[in-house]
Design a protein around this motif. Structure first.
Motif, mmCIF file in Angstrom:
data_model
loop_
_atom_site.group_PDB
_atom_site.id
_atom_site.type_symbol
_atom_site.label_atom_id
_atom_site.label_comp_id
_atom_site.label_asym_id
_atom_site.label_seq_id
_atom_site.Cartn_x
_atom_site.Cartn_y
_atom_site.Cartn_z
ATOM 1 N N GLY A 1 0.835 -1.194 0.000
ATOM 2 C CA GLY A 1 0.000 0.000 0.000
ATOM 3 C C GLY A 1 0.863 1.235 0.000
ATOM 4 N N PRO A 2 0.221 2.382 0.176
ATOM 5 C CA PRO A 2 0.983 3.626 0.186
ATOM 6 C C PRO A 2 1.886 3.715 1.415
ATOM 7 C CG PRO A 2 -1.334 4.033 0.685
ATOM 8 C CD PRO A 2 -1.201 2.589 0.328
ATOM 9 N N SER A 3 3.003 4.393 1.221
ATOM 10 C CA SER A 3 3.945 4.562 2.327
ATOM 11 C C SER A 3 3.366 5.535 3.350
ATOM 12 C CB SER A 3 5.271 5.109 1.806
ATOM 13 O OG SER A 3 5.110 6.447 1.361
ATOM 14 N N GLN A 4 3.991 5.568 4.497
ATOM 15 C CA GLN A 4 3.536 6.479 5.543
ATOM 16 C C GLN A 4 3.669 7.926 5.072
ATOM 17 O OE1 GLN A 4 5.504 5.906 9.281
ATOM 18 N NE2 GLN A 4 4.014 7.121 10.389
ATOM 19 N N ARG A 5 4.722 8.221 4.334
ATOM 20 C CA ARG A 5 4.915 9.581 3.804
ATOM 21 C C ARG A 5 3.801 9.934 2.819
ATOM 22 N NH1 ARG A 5 8.462 13.734 3.075
ATOM 23 N NH2 ARG A 5 8.651 14.594 0.967
ATOM 24 N N GLN A 6 3.462 9.001 1.921
ATOM 25 C CA GLN A 6 2.372 9.243 0.973
ATOM 26 C C GLN A 6 1.071 9.530 1.722
ATOM 27 O OE1 GLN A 6 3.427 5.546 -1.375
ATOM 28 N NE2 GLN A 6 2.161 6.627 -2.848
ATOM 29 N N GLN A 7 0.794 8.759 2.745
ATOM 30 C CA GLN A 7 -0.437 8.942 3.505
ATOM 31 C C GLN A 7 -0.447 10.287 4.235
ATOM 32 O OE1 GLN A 7 -0.426 5.436 5.947
ATOM 33 N NE2 GLN A 7 -1.666 4.277 4.503
ATOM 34 N N ARG A 8 0.679 10.651 4.800
ATOM 35 C CA ARG A 8 0.765 11.912 5.533
ATOM 36 C C ARG A 8 0.566 13.096 4.585
ATOM 37 N NH1 ARG A 8 5.627 11.352 7.568
ATOM 38 N NH2 ARG A 8 6.658 12.798 6.185
ATOM 39 N N VAL A 9 1.253 13.070 3.427
ATOM 40 C CA VAL A 9 1.121 14.160 2.455
ATOM 41 C C VAL A 9 -0.299 14.193 1.889
ATOM 42 C CG1 VAL A 9 1.909 15.000 0.208
ATOM 43 C CG2 VAL A 9 3.575 14.235 1.896
ATOM 44 N N ALA A 10 -0.876 13.017 1.626
ATOM 45 C CA ALA A 10 -2.245 12.960 1.114
ATOM 46 C C ALA A 10 -3.215 13.605 2.083
ATOM 47 C CB ALA A 10 -2.642 11.506 0.843
ATOM 48 N N GLU A 11 -3.026 13.367 3.359
ATOM 49 C CA GLU A 11 -3.919 13.957 4.361
ATOM 50 C C GLU A 11 -3.734 15.477 4.423
ATOM 51 O OE1 GLU A 11 -7.067 13.562 7.017
ATOM 52 O OE2 GLU A 11 -6.247 12.227 5.507
ATOM 53 N N LEU A 12 -2.509 15.956 4.294
ATOM 54 C CA LEU A 12 -2.265 17.401 4.271
ATOM 55 C C LEU A 12 -2.926 18.046 3.052
ATOM 56 C CD1 LEU A 12 1.505 17.486 5.328
ATOM 57 C CD2 LEU A 12 -0.456 18.255 6.683
ATOM 58 N N VAL A 13 -2.808 17.400 1.898
ATOM 59 C CA VAL A 13 -3.425 17.911 0.674
ATOM 60 C C VAL A 13 -4.944 17.896 0.814
ATOM 61 C CG1 VAL A 13 -3.762 17.467 -1.799
ATOM 62 C CG2 VAL A 13 -1.464 17.335 -0.806
ATOM 63 N N ARG A 14 -5.480 16.833 1.405
ATOM 64 C CA ARG A 14 -6.929 16.722 1.599
ATOM 65 C C ARG A 14 -7.444 17.875 2.461
ATOM 66 N NH1 ARG A 14 -10.927 15.044 4.887
ATOM 67 N NH2 ARG A 14 -9.584 14.559 6.630
ATOM 68 N N HIS A 15 -6.737 18.145 3.557
ATOM 69 C CA HIS A 15 -7.138 19.243 4.441
ATOM 70 C C HIS A 15 -7.048 20.587 3.713
ATOM 71 C CE1 HIS A 15 -7.910 17.465 8.383
ATOM 72 N NE2 HIS A 15 -6.986 16.567 8.066
ATOM 73 N N ALA A 16 -5.992 20.781 2.930
ATOM 74 C CA ALA A 16 -5.823 22.044 2.208
ATOM 75 C C ALA A 16 -6.942 22.228 1.175
ATOM 76 C CB ALA A 16 -4.459 22.073 1.516
ATOM 77 N N LEU A 17 -7.254 21.193 0.425
ATOM 78 C CA LEU A 17 -8.344 21.279 -0.554
ATOM 79 C C LEU A 17 -9.682 21.553 0.123
ATOM 80 C CD1 LEU A 17 -7.675 18.407 -3.113
ATOM 81 C CD2 LEU A 17 -7.872 20.850 -3.603
ATOM 82 N N ALA A 18 -9.940 20.837 1.199
ATOM 83 C CA ALA A 18 -11.199 21.024 1.922
ATOM 84 C C ALA A 18 -11.317 22.455 2.438
ATOM 85 C CB ALA A 18 -11.300 20.024 3.066
ATOM 86 N N GLU A 19 -10.216 22.999 2.936
ATOM 87 C CA GLU A 19 -10.242 24.373 3.445
ATOM 88 C C GLU A 19 -10.529 25.367 2.323
ATOM 89 O OE1 GLU A 19 -7.197 27.627 5.412
ATOM 90 O OE2 GLU A 19 -6.727 25.497 5.608
#
Length: 147
Positions: free
Chosen positions: A9-27
């Protein structure tokens, strides 16, 4: 030379960056920073973002609240992809601002499909049979000896 282990699956870094991008888009979408008639009349949720291994591509899974007008909302997001990318880059500190792709979130459809399967009369019958077995005392075979 040792082989690199294959990851499932995705690496921990991929997951962390994905969550940051998700929060930024949502905002950005919540604040209404994008001036568009379609986006201005819909509340858009971003339940998931997946990053490519090199972190240069972000696939955002989106769904308008209520599931109405999915195609026009995704088209509007695609039209404003460059502005959204700039806003994400301002909010998330990365070497490269990821390209954004928008896809329809299908997890609600999958959940509804599973719910329909669980409500099927054959499944309900099997579940009822399991409850009867539990009431009798589990999976022990009946001996019929009367002792």
């Amino acid at each position: 030379m040792a082989q690199k282990p294959t990851s499932t699956g995705p690496s921990q870094r991929q997951q962390r960056v994905a969550e940051l991008v998700r929060h930024a888009l949502a905002e950005v979408l919540q604040r209404g920073d994008i001036q568009d008639p379609v986006l201005g009349t819909h509340v858009v949720t971003v339940p998931e973002v997946r990053m490519s291994p090199d972190l240069k591509l972000a696939t955002a899974y989106v769904m308008p609240l209520g599931g109405m007008d999915e195609a026009p909302v995704i088209a509007a997001l695609e039209r404003h992809r460059k502005v959204l990318r700039q806003e994400v880059a301002r909010r998330v500190n990365l070497k490269f601002a990821p390209e954004l792709r928008f896809r329809r979130d299908e997890t609600f459809d999958e959940a509804a499909r599973i719910d329909r399967l669980l409500r099927d009369e054959r499944v309900q019958r099997d579940l009822g049979q399991d409850r009867d077995d539990d009431a009798r005392g589990g999976d022990e075979p009946e001996t019929g000896t009367g002792h």
